[in-house]
Write an enzyme that holds these catalytic residues in place. Structure first.
Site, PDB file in Angstrom:
ATOM      1  N   ASN A   1       0.870  -1.233  -0.025  1.00 36.25           N
ATOM      2  CA  ASN A   1       0.041   0.247  -0.007  1.00 36.25           C
ATOM      3  C   ASN A   1       1.326   1.092   0.194  1.00 36.25           C
ATOM      4  O   ASN A   1       1.252   1.891   1.576  1.00 36.25           O
ATOM      5  CB  ASN A   1      -0.867  -0.378   1.341  1.00 36.25           C
ATOM      6  N   TRP A   2       0.709   1.766  -1.221  1.00 41.90           N
ATOM      7  CA  TRP A   2       1.916   3.226  -0.495  1.00 41.90           C
ATOM      8  C   TRP A   2       1.330   4.458  -0.436  1.00 41.90           C
ATOM      9  O   TRP A   2       2.056   5.418  -0.528  1.00 41.90           O
ATOM     10  CB  TRP A   2       1.794   3.298  -2.920  1.00 41.90           C
ATOM     11  N   LYS A   3       0.219   4.248  -0.260  1.00 40.41           N
ATOM     12  CA  LYS A   3      -0.272   5.360   0.536  1.00 40.41           C
ATOM     13  C   LYS A   3      -0.491   6.860  -0.575  1.00 40.41           C
ATOM     14  O   LYS A   3      -0.473   6.610  -1.724  1.00 40.41           O
ATOM     15  CB  LYS A   3      -0.363   5.325   2.136  1.00 40.41           C
TER      16      LYS A   3
ATOM     17  N   HIS B   1      -9.506   1.191   5.138  1.00 37.65           N
ATOM     18  CA  HIS B   1      -7.815   1.695   5.574  1.00 37.65           C
ATOM     19  C   HIS B   1      -7.910   2.485   7.336  1.00 37.65           C
ATOM     20  O   HIS B   1      -9.181   3.183   7.002  1.00 37.65           O
ATOM     21  CB  HIS B   1      -7.153   1.875   4.788  1.00 37.65           C
TER      22      HIS B   1
ATOM     23  N   GLU C   1      -6.227   4.626   8.012  1.00 35.12           N
ATOM     24  CA  GLU C   1      -6.526   6.121   7.515  1.00 35.12           C
ATOM     25  C   GLU C   1      -8.000   6.162   6.867  1.00 35.12           C
ATOM     26  O   GLU C   1      -7.888   8.675   7.458  1.00 35.12           O
ATOM     27  CB  GLU C   1      -5.215   6.234   6.556  1.00 35.12           C
TER      28      GLU C   1
ATOM     29  N   GLU D   1      -5.042  -5.054  10.668  1.00 35.58           N
ATOM     30  CA  GLU D   1      -4.113  -3.502  10.537  1.00 35.58           C
ATOM     31  C   GLU D   1      -4.405  -2.786  12.332  1.00 35.58           C
ATOM     32  O   GLU D   1      -5.124  -2.533  11.919  1.00 35.58           O
ATOM     33  CB  GLU D   1      -4.388  -2.856   9.310  1.00 35.58           C
TER      34      GLU D   1
ATOM     35  N   GLY E   1       2.500   2.572  10.873  1.00 29.02           N
ATOM     36  CA  GLY E   1       3.317   3.400  11.258  1.00 29.02           C
ATOM     37  C   GLY E   1       4.420   3.613  12.137  1.00 29.02           C
ATOM     38  O   GLY E   1       4.920   4.376  12.534  1.00 29.02           O
TER      39      GLY E   1
ATOM     40  N   SER F   1       4.274  -1.732  10.422  1.00 30.55           N
ATOM     41  CA  SER F   1       4.823  -2.517  10.575  1.00 30.55           C
ATOM     42  C   SER F   1       5.606  -3.781  10.297  1.00 30.55           C
ATOM     43  O   SER F   1       6.273  -4.087  10.764  1.00 30.55           O
ATOM     44  CB  SER F   1       5.907  -1.682  12.116  1.00 30.55           C
TER      45      SER F   1
ATOM     46  N   GLY G   1       2.848  -1.184   3.878  1.00 32.13           N
ATOM     47  CA  GLY G   1       3.667   0.594   4.136  1.00 32.13           C
ATOM     48  C   GLY G   1       4.528   0.443   3.898  1.00 32.13           C
ATOM     49  O   GLY G   1       4.883   0.503   2.539  1.00 32.13           O
ATOM     50  N   GLY G   2       5.284   1.916   4.629  1.00 35.27           N
ATOM     51  CA  GLY G   2       6.395   2.053   4.915  1.00 35.27           C
ATOM     52  C   GLY G   2       7.506   0.716   3.518  1.00 35.27           C
ATOM     53  O   GLY G   2       7.799   1.830   2.385  1.00 35.27           O
TER      54      GLY G   2
HETATM   55  P1  13P Z   1       3.059   0.745   7.898  1.00 38.14           P
HETATM   56  O1  13P Z   1       2.938  -0.641   7.042  1.00 38.14           O
HETATM   57  O2  13P Z   1       3.843   1.745   7.016  1.00 38.14           O
HETATM   58  O3  13P Z   1       3.063   0.298   9.120  1.00 38.14           O
HETATM   59  O4  13P Z   1       1.284   0.822   6.910  1.00 38.14           O
HETATM   60  C1  13P Z   1       0.857  -0.336   7.265  1.00 38.14           C
HETATM   61  C2  13P Z   1      -0.836   0.042   6.256  1.00 38.14           C
HETATM   62  O5  13P Z   1      -0.924   0.607   6.248  1.00 38.14           O
HETATM   63  C3  13P Z   1      -0.954  -0.859   4.953  1.00 38.14           C
HETATM   64  O6  13P Z   1      -2.143  -0.872   4.525  1.00 38.14           O
END
Ligand code: 13P
Length: 255
Positions: free
Chosen positions: A9-11, A95, A97, A167, A173, A213, A234-235
């Site tokens: 997920n590149w956000k 998600h 967010e 999640e 994050g 994470s 994510g990251g």
């Molecule tokens: P991180 O891997 O950066 O913690 O993010 C997880 C995420 O929100 C994937 O959708």
């Protein structure tokens, strides 16, 4: 046997140029990884270029969100049908967010999951508790609510094809991933509920990804848990080499 999925997920990261460059680098690495479905979720503007760059490879594409209507006066929104046309086979919905920053809730998740299925795509529906909820021992209640409201009205066949991403919000994050035991406990609970509410077959087929994470260093142990069917990253998905390393550690047999 459930095929694991590792989705990046590149956000709100990567321009079209950066996204296409990434796909060229990743597709050179993934052919030797078998038995794992690799998925990338770029921003809407990069959806089509990324799908084109990934064409003929083992990489599938996801939208990061969709609207529940096919079309209409919804300024700024993109429908599942439109994301499908742009090349997405999956769509992330709900998600955390989106829930905390943009007012999404289980009711909107429910409509979006149905819209994604109606467009011939696979939803990746996110659920998970906040730190407060975990500390108050409400994790299972929160998950139960998200499952009952978010997946209300789905057929058993749809639940079998659904992808759920567990999640925990406190792990997103933060660099603080759930321990394999915490992930295993939550995933086991989710699958038990699916079995009770949608039947054994749907529960056995539904893939449950862990997100929060995930890194190359913790993937193998998480993937080794019985009800963990891959990851939503994510990251650590933003770098193709690191993401490839997560993908290659995502099968239980690779542990
Ligand atoms: P991180 O891997 O950066 O913690 O993010 C997880 C995420 O929100 C994937 O959708």
């Amino acid at each position: 046997m459930r095929t694991p999925i590792v989705a990046g997920n590149w956000k709100m990261y990567k321009t079209v140029a950066e996204a296409v460059k990434y796909v060229h680098e990743l597709r050179a690495m993934v052919p030797d990884v078998t038995g794992v479905q690799v998925v990338l979720a770029p921003t809407f503007t990069a959806l089509h270029p990324v799908a084109e760059a990934a064409r003929g490879s083992r990489i599938a594409i996801a939208a990061q969100d969709v609207h529940w209507e096919r079309e209409g006066a919804f300024t700024g929104e993109v429908s599942a049908t439109m994301a499908r046309e742009a090349g997405a086979e999956y769509a992330i919905v709900g998600h955390s967010e989106r829930r905390t920053l943009f007012g999404e809730n289980d009711a909107s998740v429910n409509r979006k999951v149905s819209a994604v299925f109606a467009a011939g795509m696979t939803p990746i529906a996110c659920i998970g508790e906040t730190l407060d909820q975990r500390e108050r021992n409400e994790t299972f209640d929160v998950l139960d609510q998200q499952i009952t409201k978010g997946f209300d009205g789905l057929t058993t066949d749809q639940v079998g094809r659904l992808v759920i991403a567990y999640e925990p919000v406190w792990a997103i994050g933060t660099g603080r991933n759930a321990t394999p035991q915490q992930a295993s406990e939550a995933h086991g609970h989710i699958r038990t509920r699916l079995r009770q509410w949608f039947g054994a077959e749907a529960a056995a087929q539904c893939r449950i990804l862990y997100g929060g994470s995930v890194k190359p260093g913790n993937m193998a142990e998480l993937a080794g848990q019985p009800d963990v069917d891959g990851a939503l990253v994510g990251g650590a998905s933003l770098d193709p080499r690191g993401f490839y390393e997560i993908v290659s550690r995502s099968r239980p047999t690779a542990v």
